[in-house]
Design a protein around this motif. Structure first.
Motif, short mmCIF file in Angstrom:
data_model
loop_
_atom_site.label_atom_id
_atom_site.label_comp_id
_atom_site.label_asym_id
_atom_site.label_seq_id
_atom_site.Cartn_x
_atom_site.Cartn_y
_atom_site.Cartn_z
N LYS A 116 76.12 30.45 126.88
CA LYS A 116 77.20 31.37 127.31
C LYS A 116 76.63 32.72 127.74
N ALA A 117 75.57 33.17 127.05
CA ALA A 117 74.97 34.46 127.40
C ALA A 117 74.38 34.44 128.80
N PHE A 118 73.93 33.26 129.23
CA PHE A 118 73.38 33.13 130.59
C PHE A 118 74.43 32.70 131.60
N GLY A 119 75.71 32.69 131.18
CA GLY A 119 76.80 32.41 132.10
C GLY A 119 77.12 30.95 132.31
N GLY A 120 76.58 30.05 131.50
CA GLY A 120 76.83 28.63 131.66
C GLY A 120 77.96 28.14 130.78
N PRO A 121 78.50 26.95 131.05
CA PRO A 121 79.57 26.39 130.22
C PRO A 121 79.00 25.79 128.93
N THR A 122 79.75 25.90 127.85
CA THR A 122 79.29 25.33 126.58
C THR A 122 79.27 23.80 126.65
N ILE A 123 78.41 23.20 125.87
CA ILE A 123 78.22 21.75 125.88
C ILE A 123 78.62 21.17 124.52
N PRO A 124 79.51 20.17 124.49
CA PRO A 124 79.92 19.57 123.21
C PRO A 124 78.89 18.54 122.72
N PHE A 125 77.76 19.01 122.24
CA PHE A 125 76.68 18.12 121.83
C PHE A 125 77.14 17.11 120.78
N LEU A 126 77.94 17.56 119.81
CA LEU A 126 78.30 16.72 118.67
C LEU A 126 79.52 15.84 118.91
N LEU A 164 73.25 24.89 115.08
CA LEU A 164 72.55 25.02 116.34
C LEU A 164 73.38 24.57 117.54
N LEU A 165 74.16 23.46 117.36
CA LEU A 165 74.76 22.80 118.51
C LEU A 165 76.28 22.86 118.57
N SER A 166 76.93 23.49 117.61
CA SER A 166 78.39 23.58 117.64
C SER A 166 78.85 24.20 118.96
N GLN A 167 79.90 23.62 119.53
CA GLN A 167 80.38 24.10 120.83
C GLN A 167 81.01 25.48 120.74
N ASP A 172 80.47 28.07 118.04
CA ASP A 172 79.59 29.17 117.61
C ASP A 172 78.16 28.72 117.34
N GLY A 173 77.73 27.59 117.90
CA GLY A 173 76.35 27.15 117.73
C GLY A 173 75.38 28.05 118.48
N LEU A 174 74.19 28.19 117.92
CA LEU A 174 73.21 29.10 118.50
C LEU A 174 72.84 28.71 119.94
N ILE A 175 72.64 27.41 120.20
CA ILE A 175 72.27 26.97 121.55
C ILE A 175 73.38 27.29 122.54
N ASN A 176 74.62 27.01 122.16
CA ASN A 176 75.74 27.28 123.07
C ASN A 176 75.96 28.78 123.25
N GLN A 177 75.61 29.56 122.23
CA GLN A 177 75.71 31.01 122.40
C GLN A 177 74.73 31.49 123.46
N TRP A 178 73.54 30.90 123.45
CA TRP A 178 72.56 31.25 124.48
C TRP A 178 73.04 30.82 125.86
#
Length: 286
Positions: free
Chosen positions: A131-141, A118-121, A123-129
């Motif tokens: 990126k799809a909305f044009g935002g920067p990925t977040i290194p949750f882990l 879910l949270l991988s920077q 290929d995590g699902l949340i970060n994919q979403w």
């Protein structure tokens, strides 16, 4: 009938307490406990722990993570139990209760695998979403800003349903005539929850709070050891993980035992103090 239980505690709980003496010795694995010389001075290993450059950092991390889990962990279980108690559809109630406590039976490794998915920077699902909305990925882990929140949130999701079972059992012990009397006096659901349900489970809440305060220095070794990495050591390294690396991986059993004894003494003080406070609300253990 009590003999098997007494033997269990005598052999596996009280018997190993003899090993506490290792904290005051320069323990040698070959010589054993009795033949190993006493440390000079006797507090040598306690001082080594205190003099460590990481002492205040790991103590702060341990207390913060434990307090976060305590503050954010108990209320959701109580709220979920009250909500389930108010549900009149028994089939729906059973389904929700089953779904809520199923994560408790998942291992920490599986939980971490789900978080990576879910949270991988990369290929995590949340970060994919994101990126799809044009935002920067977040290194949750791997971010010191997000790690504690992710740790507490995943623990809450895993255990909220299981903790609600205890409160549901306490609620079921409340006299139904109290609700009937309140209903006949025109009290609504929120009034009955506030004046009957919560006072009815107050002793259970205080009991669990006292017990959890005794483990305030146990921030969850297994979860943190699996979740953390070198990037989050400043906010994730706790007493148990530090002892595992420094005390056990380097075979310094005296240091590991000294830290364990230190945690036990702090836990005893907290339990005794919290129990004295709980007596004011008739919720003490003894």
């Amino acid at each position: 009938m009590l003999i098997p239980g007494l033997l269990y505690y005598a052999i596996y709980v009280y018997g190993p307490m003899y090993g506490v003496i290792i904290a005051f010795k320069d323990y040698n694995f070959i010589k054993g406990i009795t033949a190993s010389p006493f440390a000079d001075p006797w507090y040598k290993h306690f001082k080594a722990f205190y003099d460590s450059p990481y002492f205040f950092q790991i103590l702060r991390n341990t207390l913060l993570i434990s307090l976060y889990k305590l503050v954010w962990g108990m209320p959701p279980g109580i709220i979920l139990a009250i909500m389930l108690n108010e549900v009149r559809n028994k089939a729906f109630k059973r389904v929700v209760q089953t779904i809520s406590y199923l994560p408790h039976f998942l291992s920490t490794v599986i939980i971490y695998g789900l978080l990576i998915a879910l949270l991988s920077q990369t290929d995590g699902l949340i970060n994919q979403w994101i990126k799809a909305f044009g935002g920067p990925t977040i290194p949750f882990l791997t971010s010191t800003d997000w790690f504690r929140s992710m740790l507490v949130a995943s623990g809450l999701w895993q255990n909220v349903g299981w903790s609600a079972i205890i409160y549901l059992a306490a609620i079921s012990g409340i006299d139904p005539s109290l609700y009937e009397a309140a209903r006949s006096d025109g009290a609504g659901r929120f009034r009955m929850i506030w004046h009957i349900t919560l006072p009815g489970i107050r002793n259970v809440i205080l009991l669990l709070l006292v017990l959890r305060l005794g483990h305030i220095l146990d921030a969850g070794f297994e979860q943190i050891y699996i979740f953390y990495n070198v990037h989050v050591y400043p906010v994730a390294d706790i007493i148990d993980t530090w002892v595992f690396r420094v005390g056990l991986e380097q075979m310094d059993f005296s240091l590991a035992t000294a830290v364990g004894l230190f945690k036990t003494l702090i836990g005893i003080v907290l339990v005794v103090g919290a129990n004295k406070l709980a007596r004011r609300w008739e919720g003490s253990i003894w």
